[in-house]
Design an enzyme around this catalytic site. Structure first.
Site, mmCIF file in Angstrom:
data_model
loop_
_atom_site.group_PDB
_atom_site.id
_atom_site.type_symbol
_atom_site.label_atom_id
_atom_site.label_comp_id
_atom_site.label_asym_id
_atom_site.label_seq_id
_atom_site.Cartn_x
_atom_site.Cartn_y
_atom_site.Cartn_z
ATOM 1 N N TYR A 102 -6.660 1.702 -7.526
ATOM 2 C CA TYR A 102 -6.436 0.238 -7.445
ATOM 3 C C TYR A 102 -7.668 -0.311 -7.652
ATOM 4 C CZ TYR A 102 -4.826 -4.016 -5.318
ATOM 5 O OH TYR A 102 -4.547 -5.252 -4.893
ATOM 6 N N SER A 139 -8.893 -8.508 -6.665
ATOM 7 C CA SER A 139 -8.853 -8.024 -5.231
ATOM 8 C C SER A 139 -10.187 -7.760 -4.921
ATOM 9 C CB SER A 139 -8.065 -6.663 -4.894
ATOM 10 O OG SER A 139 -8.205 -6.387 -3.695
HETATM 11 P P1 NAP Z 1 3.884 -7.566 -3.515
HETATM 12 O O1 NAP Z 1 4.681 -8.496 -2.506
HETATM 13 O O2 NAP Z 1 4.180 -6.180 -3.428
HETATM 14 O O3 NAP Z 1 4.818 -8.094 -4.980
HETATM 15 C C1 NAP Z 1 4.490 -7.566 -6.010
HETATM 16 C C2 NAP Z 1 5.183 -8.419 -7.323
HETATM 17 O O4 NAP Z 1 4.686 -7.736 -8.494
HETATM 18 C C3 NAP Z 1 6.563 -8.376 -7.305
HETATM 19 O O5 NAP Z 1 7.168 -9.610 -7.689
HETATM 20 C C4 NAP Z 1 7.083 -7.501 -8.112
HETATM 21 O O6 NAP Z 1 8.309 -7.561 -8.719
HETATM 22 C C5 NAP Z 1 6.081 -7.359 -9.313
HETATM 23 N N1 NAP Z 1 5.764 -6.191 -10.179
HETATM 24 C C6 NAP Z 1 5.335 -5.064 -9.675
HETATM 25 N N2 NAP Z 1 5.318 -4.144 -10.953
HETATM 26 C C7 NAP Z 1 5.302 -5.216 -11.881
HETATM 27 C C8 NAP Z 1 5.339 -4.762 -13.317
HETATM 28 N N3 NAP Z 1 5.280 -3.792 -13.703
HETATM 29 N N4 NAP Z 1 5.931 -5.875 -14.039
HETATM 30 C C9 NAP Z 1 6.331 -7.217 -13.559
HETATM 31 N N5 NAP Z 1 6.196 -7.386 -12.293
HETATM 32 C C10 NAP Z 1 5.889 -6.287 -11.234
HETATM 33 O O7 NAP Z 1 2.572 -7.910 -3.892
HETATM 34 P P2 NAP Z 1 1.410 -9.081 -3.588
HETATM 35 O O8 NAP Z 1 0.616 -8.877 -2.210
HETATM 36 O O9 NAP Z 1 2.076 -10.206 -3.581
HETATM 37 O O10 NAP Z 1 0.508 -9.031 -4.727
HETATM 38 C C11 NAP Z 1 0.337 -9.855 -5.616
HETATM 39 C C12 NAP Z 1 -1.087 -9.578 -6.525
HETATM 40 O O11 NAP Z 1 -2.066 -9.861 -5.543
HETATM 41 C C13 NAP Z 1 -1.132 -8.092 -6.937
HETATM 42 O O12 NAP Z 1 -1.848 -7.986 -8.218
HETATM 43 C C14 NAP Z 1 -1.813 -7.566 -6.011
HETATM 44 O O13 NAP Z 1 -2.741 -6.551 -6.293
HETATM 45 C C15 NAP Z 1 -2.879 -8.815 -5.523
HETATM 46 N N6 NAP Z 1 -3.592 -8.562 -4.148
HETATM 47 C C16 NAP Z 1 -2.664 -8.592 -3.011
HETATM 48 C C17 NAP Z 1 -3.430 -8.265 -1.687
HETATM 49 C C18 NAP Z 1 -2.468 -8.270 -0.715
HETATM 50 O O14 NAP Z 1 -3.084 -7.973 0.499
HETATM 51 N N7 NAP Z 1 -1.540 -8.305 -0.517
HETATM 52 C C19 NAP Z 1 -4.720 -8.296 -1.595
HETATM 53 C C20 NAP Z 1 -5.264 -8.445 -2.859
HETATM 54 C C21 NAP Z 1 -4.869 -8.607 -4.123
HETATM 55 P P3 NAP Z 1 9.606 -7.026 -8.028
HETATM 56 O O15 NAP Z 1 9.856 -7.623 -6.853
HETATM 57 O O16 NAP Z 1 10.788 -7.108 -8.879
HETATM 58 O O17 NAP Z 1 9.428 -5.404 -7.769
#
Ligand code: NAP
Length: 248
Positions: A161, A148
């Site tokens: 985080y 991130s």
């Molecule tokens: P999201 O929509 O909240 O989805 C999170 C995903 O992670 C879901 O598939 C969830 O599964 C899964 N998950 C959570 N805990 C887990 C665990 N212990 N084991 C296996 N799966 C797990 O998040 P996102 O925004 O797509 O984020 C994806 C990645 O991008 C993350 O690493 C996040 O930190 C990073 N990121 C996001 C942003 C942003 O603005 N969105 C920015 C920078 C980085 P369930 O659906 O089954 O709960």
């Protein structure tokens, strides 16, 4: 591998946390680019994971859906073995699973920072370590860590985080140097704000227009394209690719 020859074509790809958000977009894009098989991983949302699998199959790839908490070693083993049992190999691992619970450090308890490290940092190492045995035998593999912008530019309310994402970047750079001669590449992608459930945990969304020069969140598909372009580029290793709309 010669330029122009797709690394993804006929590959086996594991995307952690691919039931929704960025992970789903990466899984579907990998299928669109010709992956043979995609492991769709979730921890709580089975229906969403099944929908991702359906979208992957619609692109002509095979999918298996695996419930695994990546922070647990035994479950990480099961996740990788699901790919090996079905397709006999693992070519690409995308460590994408993540959580975000904004909180001031003064309000946190040990469980808060432990969980953040367990999911983002140990989770990525668990899945990578299991997959690496197969990649080393194949003399071929790519590990992608979704970090991130907060891992590069830490912010209040996300100290735990930010620290976990910074650790993931440090690990990426060191391990990429160890593995470069062995045919395994490792790199990180550091998004800013992306339009998923996670972006909404901040509640008030005014920060998008106030802080992001492009004044919008990235679409998950825009992140997926960066991830898979870099997977297909044989010169990317140890690199940290940002996609932030100017936020960084
Ligand atoms: P999201 O929509 O909240 O989805 C999170 C995903 O992670 C879901 O598939 C969830 O599964 C899964 N998950 C959570 N805990 C887990 C665990 N212990 N084991 C296996 N799966 C797990 O998040 P996102 O925004 O797509 O984020 C994806 C990645 O991008 C993350 O690493 C996040 O930190 C990073 N990121 C996001 C942003 C942003 O603005 N969105 C920015 C920078 C980085 P369930 O659906 O089954 O709960």
């Amino acid at each position: 591998m010669a330029y122009g020859e797709s690394i993804l074509r006929s590959s086996v790809v594991i995307v952690t946390g691919s039931s929704r958000g960025i992970g789903r977009a990466i899984a579907v894009e990998a299928a669109r680019r010709g992956a043979r098989g995609v492991v769709v991983n979730y921890v709580s949302q089975l229906d969403a994971a099944l929908e991702t699998a359906r979208l992957v199959e619609r692109q002509g790839s095979e999918a298996v859906v695996v419930r695994a908490d990546v922070s647990k070693w035994d479950e990480a083993v099961e996740l990788v073995e699901a790919a090996v049992n079905k397709w006999g190999r693992v070519d690409v691992v995308v460590n994408n699973a993540g959580i975000l619970e904004p909180k001031e450090f003064a309000e946190m308890e040990p469980r808060d920072w432990q969980r953040m490290m367990e999911v983002h940092f140990y989770g990525a190492l668990n899945v990578s370590r299991v997959a690496l045995d197969y990649m080393l035998k194949q003399e071929r593999g790519v590990i992608v860590n979704i970090s991130s912008v907060l891992g590069l530019r830490p912010e209040p309310l996300a100290s735990h985080y930010s620290a976990a994402k910074a650790a993931l970047i440090a690990w990426t750079i060191a391990v990429a140097k160890e593995l470069a001669e062995k045919g395994v590449r490792v790199f990180a992608v550091a998004p800013g704000g992306v339009d998923t459930d996670m972006a909404r945990v901040w509640g008030d969304m005014d920060w998008v227009e106030e802080e992001i020069p492009l004044a919008r969140l990235a679409k998950p598909e825009e992140v997926a394209r960066i991830v898979l372009d870099a997977v297909e580029n044989p010169y990317i290793t140890g690199d940290v690719l940002t996609i932030s709309g100017g936020l960084l």
